[in-house]
Design a protein around this motif. Structure first.
Motif, PDB file in Angstrom:
ATOM      1  N   PRO A  15       4.704   6.106 -26.626  1.00 23.20           N
ATOM      2  CA  PRO A  15       5.678   5.793 -25.584  1.00 23.20           C
ATOM      3  C   PRO A  15       5.182   6.182 -24.202  1.00 23.20           C
ATOM      4  CG  PRO A  15       6.307   7.790 -26.708  1.00 23.20           C
ATOM      5  CD  PRO A  15       5.100   7.236 -27.435  1.00 23.20           C
ATOM      6  N   MET A  16       5.762   5.548 -23.181  1.00 19.97           N
ATOM      7  CA  MET A  16       5.486   5.938 -21.808  1.00 19.97           C
ATOM      8  C   MET A  16       6.206   7.245 -21.535  1.00 19.97           C
ATOM      9  SD  MET A  16       5.912   2.435 -19.707  1.00 19.97           S
ATOM     10  CE  MET A  16       6.635   3.334 -18.412  1.00 19.97           C
ATOM     11  N   GLY A  17       5.673   8.017 -20.643  1.00 22.51           N
ATOM     12  CA  GLY A  17       6.354   9.256 -20.290  1.00 22.51           C
ATOM     13  C   GLY A  17       6.398  10.175 -21.487  1.00 22.51           C
ATOM     14  N   ALA A  18       7.566  10.567 -21.852  1.00 21.80           N
ATOM     15  CA  ALA A  18       7.732  11.449 -23.004  1.00 21.80           C
ATOM     16  C   ALA A  18       8.739  10.825 -23.954  1.00 21.80           C
ATOM     17  CB  ALA A  18       8.230  12.810 -22.540  1.00 21.80           C
ATOM     18  N   LEU A  19       8.507  11.002 -25.230  1.00 19.99           N
ATOM     19  CA  LEU A  19       9.453  10.506 -26.220  1.00 19.99           C
ATOM     20  C   LEU A  19      10.662  11.437 -26.196  1.00 19.99           C
ATOM     21  CD1 LEU A  19      10.171   8.581 -28.466  1.00 19.99           C
ATOM     22  CD2 LEU A  19       8.987  10.070 -30.053  1.00 19.99           C
ATOM     23  N   PRO A  41       5.272  -7.054  -8.860  1.00 24.82           N
ATOM     24  CA  PRO A  41       4.962  -5.673  -8.502  1.00 24.82           C
ATOM     25  C   PRO A  41       4.746  -4.882  -9.796  1.00 24.82           C
ATOM     26  CG  PRO A  41       6.977  -6.425  -7.414  1.00 24.82           C
ATOM     27  CD  PRO A  41       6.599  -7.465  -8.413  1.00 24.82           C
ATOM     28  N   TYR A  42       3.692  -4.092  -9.860  1.00 27.04           N
ATOM     29  CA  TYR A  42       3.327  -3.341 -11.066  1.00 27.04           C
ATOM     30  C   TYR A  42       3.105  -1.894 -10.659  1.00 27.04           C
ATOM     31  CZ  TYR A  42       1.093  -2.795 -15.692  1.00 27.04           C
ATOM     32  OH  TYR A  42       0.777  -2.431 -16.976  1.00 27.04           O
ATOM     33  N   VAL A  43       4.034  -1.029 -11.038  1.00 28.53           N
ATOM     34  CA  VAL A  43       3.955   0.370 -10.626  1.00 28.53           C
ATOM     35  C   VAL A  43       3.559   1.264 -11.796  1.00 28.53           C
ATOM     36  CG1 VAL A  43       5.620   0.093  -8.749  1.00 28.53           C
ATOM     37  CG2 VAL A  43       6.427   0.781 -10.997  1.00 28.53           C
ATOM     38  N   LEU A  44       2.816   2.308 -11.479  1.00 27.44           N
ATOM     39  CA  LEU A  44       2.470   3.333 -12.457  1.00 27.44           C
ATOM     40  C   LEU A  44       3.212   4.599 -12.052  1.00 27.44           C
ATOM     41  CD1 LEU A  44      -1.395   2.905 -12.897  1.00 27.44           C
ATOM     42  CD2 LEU A  44       0.458   2.012 -14.317  1.00 27.44           C
ATOM     43  N   SER A  45       4.141   5.025 -12.904  1.00 28.53           N
ATOM     44  CA  SER A  45       4.919   6.219 -12.595  1.00 28.53           C
ATOM     45  C   SER A  45       5.444   6.835 -13.873  1.00 28.53           C
ATOM     46  CB  SER A  45       6.089   5.886 -11.667  1.00 28.53           C
ATOM     47  OG  SER A  45       6.918   7.008 -11.503  1.00 28.53           O
ATOM     48  N   GLN A  46       4.924   7.987 -14.206  1.00 29.05           N
ATOM     49  CA  GLN A  46       5.416   8.707 -15.375  1.00 29.05           C
ATOM     50  C   GLN A  46       6.841   9.202 -15.120  1.00 29.05           C
ATOM     51  OE1 GLN A  46       3.010  12.043 -16.593  1.00 29.05           O
ATOM     52  NE2 GLN A  46       3.724  11.884 -18.681  1.00 29.05           N
ATOM     53  N   VAL A  86      12.540   6.527 -21.328  1.00 24.38           N
ATOM     54  CA  VAL A  86      11.875   5.472 -22.092  1.00 24.38           C
ATOM     55  C   VAL A  86      11.220   6.116 -23.303  1.00 24.38           C
ATOM     56  CG1 VAL A  86      10.064   3.719 -22.053  1.00 24.38           C
ATOM     57  CG2 VAL A  86      11.511   4.079 -20.041  1.00 24.38           C
ATOM     58  N   GLY A  87      11.677   5.735 -24.484  1.00 23.27           N
ATOM     59  CA  GLY A  87      11.147   6.311 -25.708  1.00 23.27           C
ATOM     60  C   GLY A  87      10.411   5.305 -26.557  1.00 23.27           C
ATOM     61  N   LYS A  88      10.594   4.019 -26.281  1.00 24.42           N
ATOM     62  CA  LYS A  88       9.901   2.978 -27.037  1.00 24.42           C
ATOM     63  C   LYS A  88       9.733   1.770 -26.131  1.00 24.42           C
ATOM     64  CE  LYS A  88      14.359   1.925 -29.112  1.00 24.42           C
ATOM     65  NZ  LYS A  88      15.116   1.792 -30.320  1.00 24.42           N
TER      66      LYS A  88
END
Length: 174
Positions: A39-43, A136-141, A149-151
């Motif tokens: 997953p992105m960020g943290a599950l 627009p495509y952003v990268l942000s944890q 966001v978990g899945k």
């Protein structure tokens, strides 16, 4: 008699070594699959912002070096769909044609922002391969963690009126 015992022991050792190799291969494959669906960020299992609440505000820079403001009142009077994806997510890739179609048919009221986290170079290659330069495509944890966001894929619709979260989140946490 002893010869048969030695032969059976040798066969047994061959079987044990083959099973160990098979187990190693399976463990490696499980690791590869885990990385693909990471997953992105943290599950997280707790809930993020609720529907109808004001959306958290983010001032981000996308990979094309354009300013992207999420949350708050949209100056163009449009709602924003933040679509969380990953270059290694096969379901995300299958949804890209749908996003392109939505961007074309719903352009009068909807803006689409793609969001992810990870290595910039990997995402730049993904944008080039999938022809996503128009979005627009952003990268942000922090963005992924704020919305829990978990899945993947996961999407959040931010209402244009006051930056509130609209009903109908995709993959809404239970």
């Amino acid at each position: 008699m002893t010869e048969a015992l030695y032969i059976s022991m040798a066969v047994l050792w061959v079987v044990v070594l083959a099973m160990a190799a098979l187990q190693f291969a399976l463990l490696r494959q499980i690791g590869v699959l885990h990385e693909r669906i990471a997953p992105m960020g943290a599950l997280t299992l707790d809930k993020g912002p609720k529907e109808g609440e004001a959306a958290p505000q983010f001032d981000l820079i996308d990979l094309g070096r354009r300013a992207v403001k999420l949350g708050g009142v949209n100056p163009r009077g449009k709602s924003t769909l933040v679509f969380f994806l990953s270059p290694t997510c096969p379901v995300c890739k299958k949804m890209l044609p749908i996003l392109r179609s939505m961007a074309a048919t719903e352009a009068r009221w909807l803006e689409i922002v793609l969001a992810s986290d990870g290595e910039r170079e990997e995402h730049e290659r993904f944008i080039a391969r999938q022809d996503l330069g128009a979005f627009p495509y952003v990268l942000s944890q922090d963005l992924g963690m704020t919305y829990r966001v978990g899945k993947l894929p996961y999407a959040v619709l931010i209402d244009e009126a006051g930056g509130g979260l609209a009903n109908g989140l995709i993959n809404k946490p239970e």
